[in-house]
Design an enzyme around this catalytic site. Sequence first.
Site, mmCIF file in Angstrom:
data_model
loop_
_atom_site.group_PDB
_atom_site.id
_atom_site.type_symbol
_atom_site.label_atom_id
_atom_site.label_comp_id
_atom_site.label_asym_id
_atom_site.label_seq_id
_atom_site.Cartn_x
_atom_site.Cartn_y
_atom_site.Cartn_z
ATOM 1 N N SER B 45 2.405 -1.093 1.272
ATOM 2 C CA SER B 45 3.280 -0.580 2.335
ATOM 3 C C SER B 45 4.336 0.410 1.841
ATOM 4 C CB SER B 45 3.997 -1.740 3.044
ATOM 5 O OG SER B 45 3.064 -2.691 3.505
ATOM 6 N N ILE B 47 7.159 -0.274 0.447
ATOM 7 C CA ILE B 47 8.444 -0.796 0.921
ATOM 8 C C ILE B 47 9.237 -1.365 -0.250
ATOM 9 C CG2 ILE B 47 9.534 -2.564 2.378
ATOM 10 C CD1 ILE B 47 7.989 -0.593 4.030
ATOM 11 N N HIS B 49 11.684 -4.046 -0.266
ATOM 12 C CA HIS B 49 12.224 -5.068 0.644
ATOM 13 C C HIS B 49 13.666 -5.418 0.295
ATOM 14 C CE1 HIS B 49 8.361 -6.117 2.586
ATOM 15 N NE2 HIS B 49 7.847 -5.747 1.429
ATOM 16 N N VAL B 172 -11.081 -4.123 -20.663
ATOM 17 C CA VAL B 172 -11.036 -5.257 -21.593
ATOM 18 C C VAL B 172 -12.184 -6.198 -21.253
ATOM 19 C CG1 VAL B 172 -9.702 -7.285 -22.282
ATOM 20 C CG2 VAL B 172 -8.561 -5.077 -21.937
ATOM 21 N N ARG B 322 -4.110 -7.541 -2.124
ATOM 22 C CA ARG B 322 -2.980 -8.250 -2.716
ATOM 23 C C ARG B 322 -3.542 -9.295 -3.677
ATOM 24 N NH1 ARG B 322 -2.920 -8.464 2.811
ATOM 25 N NH2 ARG B 322 -1.230 -7.443 3.934
ATOM 26 N N GLU B 361 1.961 -10.449 -5.598
ATOM 27 C CA GLU B 361 1.736 -9.929 -4.244
ATOM 28 C C GLU B 361 3.097 -9.505 -3.678
ATOM 29 O OE1 GLU B 361 0.342 -13.013 -1.638
ATOM 30 O OE2 GLU B 361 1.161 -14.578 -2.879
ATOM 31 N N SER B 366 8.686 -3.945 -4.755
ATOM 32 C CA SER B 366 10.152 -3.996 -4.782
ATOM 33 C C SER B 366 10.636 -4.636 -6.074
ATOM 34 C CB SER B 366 10.682 -4.819 -3.611
ATOM 35 O OG SER B 366 9.880 -4.676 -2.474
ATOM 36 N N CYS B 426 -1.583 21.986 3.965
ATOM 37 C CA CYS B 426 -0.914 20.987 4.811
ATOM 38 C C CYS B 426 0.404 20.549 4.186
ATOM 39 C CB CYS B 426 -1.795 19.766 5.015
ATOM 40 S SG CYS B 426 -3.398 20.116 5.707
#
Lengths: 474, 503
Positions: B45, B47, B49, B172, B322, B361, B366, B426
């Site tokens: 995301s 983010i 947090h 590995v 995740r 996860e 963050s 773009c």
Amino acid sequence: MIYDLIVIGGGPAGMAAALSARKEGIKDILILERDKELGGILNQCIHSGFGLGVFKEELTGPEYAQRYIEMTHEENIEYMLNTMVTGVHGIDEGSDTCNVTAVNSEKGLFELKSRAVILSMGCREKSRGALNIPGYRPAGIYSAGTAQRYVNIEGKMPGKKVVILGSGDIGLIMARRMTLEGARVSCVAEIAPYSGGLRRNIVQCLDDYDIPLLFSHTVTKIHGKKRVEGVTISKVDENYAPIPGTEKNYECDALLLSCGLIPENELSRDAGAKMEPSTQGPVVNENLETTARGVFACGNVLHVHDLVDNVTKESITAGHKAASFIKNGLGEWGEAHPVKVPSKEKNTIPEDMDRSCQMICVCCPNGCLLTAKKDEDGNYSVTGNLCPKGEEYAINEMTNPVRNISSIMKVIGGKGPVVSCKTSSEIPKGMIATVAGQIDKTTVNAPVKVGDILIKNVADTGVDIVATNVMESI
Amino acid sequence: MYDVIIIGAGVIGSSIARYLSKYRLNIAVLERSSDVCEGTSKANSGICHAGYDAKTGTLKAKLNVRGSKIMEGLSKDLGFGYIRCGSMVLCFDEADRGKLNELYERGLANGVEELKILTGDEAREIEPNLSSEVKYALHAPTGAIVDPFGLTVAMAENAAVNGVSFKLNTEVTAIKKENDIYKITCKKHPDAVHPDHTGEYVEEAPIVINAAGVYGDKIHNMVSGEKIEISPKRGEYMLLDTTAGSFVGRTIFQLPTEKGKGILITPTVHGNLLVGPTAEDIEDKEDTETTSAGIAEIKEKASLSAPAVPFREVITSFSGLRAKLVKRTHVDNLESEDADKDFLIGEVPDSKGFFDAVGIESPGLSAAPAVAEYIEKLICAKLAPALKEDFKEKREPIPNFKCADDNARKKFIENDSLYANVICRCCTVTEGEIVRAIHSPIPATTSDAIKRRTGAGMGRCQSGFCNPKVVEILSRELGIPCEAVCKNDPGSEYLIPEKEAES
């Protein structure tokens, strides 16, 4: 200095607009083109089918572009290549000229002033993401135009087992193009129950090469983690929702997408021009002026056109209107004027067509349904044709079907790796593969001019292979 | 022999490498992909947090809040995108008000500052596109968005500049311990660009740090008798055009209910709008497919928060995995009481010198810098390494043409004429930026690597125009044929070699 007119984009729209303004007596005109040559996307559209409206003859894309490039030279219209415009501003309280910011490696970043600007940047293709096709995101998924650029300009192959989604003209054209370059095209899937491409292209790009066109089908999954390994195609219902149980897997190493075009309007938005959601182009008044004063728009940046001839016609109007604006100055903007977007082609080949005596004419975009009946003397009478060409075509189809083909040839010592070419007149349909093979094996030394004979009497057909574009030496 | 080997060059492995590169240690990072940031780190995301989600006392909570505190400073020092835009958790039901309060209280306990509960009207005042169904919202002004690629690449490059050796395309396959030294069997991908090894070879170090993401269990289980298991949880996203980027100004979460965790809507640091993720347990650790069901779910659930998300502006969809830990072992450094849902970070009891940093996860992105700090402390306690005197703690990012004003653009071009050649229309990315990415401390050798570093191909045409040009530039700068240029890992070549095409 202050230019009279700056045209952004040197494709067919930009050149036609600039030439039209020149015809109206406008002097200082500058075309800014981001690519290394004028002509825009026409340079990679090496197939024929352009210009029947404007030039009354059928040209390939590069030939059409070259005619306009020559006129641009003859009229001494100034242009800059490899130049990207990064900003456009119209006339407002703060400025009595339009301001254009551009960048190129010769001059760096520079500002220009003009009395008017014409936007003619063209359009771009819908991507896989915009289509929400589920699955992995491997290499090998191309918009049809990207594949076209690879094959026709770079001389490189983006795949050899191909599935095409979308039966717009570019998709149909690329089905034939990839086939002629030795790839196998397993099918063209089309979500609608009809094609947005021309009937003539369904015939000469798919039927001629036994490529199935699956109406009411779409790609519902992309397989392959690194490179595309296959796709799942499903039948869809009348709401275009995939019907469970109809999934079928097609092995392929490339998926080409021809699912629609979107006007390219970064600059229009940057200029503060109001946008029209239905066309995804700017709002314009009856003079094709956007809400950014002095900034006009034409061609595919305004709305997506079906034929380049229509782009040219609209751009001539834009050039003309911009010229009046330059001469008369700022008046009332007036009212928004909805652009006339022609209704979309909805083409199919009639299912009940009797293929023993009926056919779709490929001579022009009309795609007439012809019937050829043999009388007692063995002569054919043709019905359904709108012009004499149709009659000739129908008789040929019944006796000795013939086709024109376009391709590319490798160039030695040129600025680019390949040059586009075509048959100088029709060859027997059965000879297409042989002729394509011969073109593939042949190389030509730069420089090349339009019309140069690259292969004389190819494969003993009595027909020559001629260049359709220029290729300068290094 | 190295002093420390880190396995995995995602955001965790790269951050650890950067924090350990302060010391006089000889460090290598082994990464099986062709670039850093090729796993979970590239598909999340984005983010940062605020830190009210995780249970108080867990590593997740501590490291999240710490990460959130230091991220902004790091973004300046290391040059990656970060915007403290704030976040909101929406509550749609009067009955759920208690749960929102719980989040608020937990946030306070975790040390999150400036939290406030707003009424629906107050929330809509600052976020006008929110649904009229919103009853309350928890507003966290310290919530932020971060460029996950930028963060990972910045950490890795800064580590590389400070002497860490990144070995890409290096998988590995086995680890054994002999005389307190870990011997790691590595397999170089045969089609890697300019490989420094061929086939199998062994790297050695007394300290190994496992930051292998969804493969963290596989690596852990090569050395430890106490087996762990990571089960990937797939999340699908839709990315909308920059024209939709200001649809919301903050990250908009939904209050988790019995029906699930909900879907977020957030601006990204690149100016797009991101909507997602779904949450689906899957088995295949490579299964990053998107599905039509997932896309439908995103649309449906997002409309709860904001009914008018402009989904016609979608430019791509993607999914990420995740690394959800489903079976864990006790790690002695773990202080948390809610351990079964926590990150697993620390020295493995039956394999001294082997450290896990797995099960990272959400809120892993963050927390990443704080995870690295945490590992740094553990390694310092173990080795007591001396600090480098010449550690370079700052990194200059590649000058960004798009975000610069005209005067700055002129300067870029004066310094490097390649900045006058715009390649990606773009996103207005120049050849100068692309060439710099190819010759950066962690060289970008694939088009995805260039996309992550410069944004080329990230826009609404999704590389339709710039792909042939990027392939040509990569071919030229790397001295390889266009046909060998890959999208990402070997096997993802764009073009068919001429000989093959003819056959």
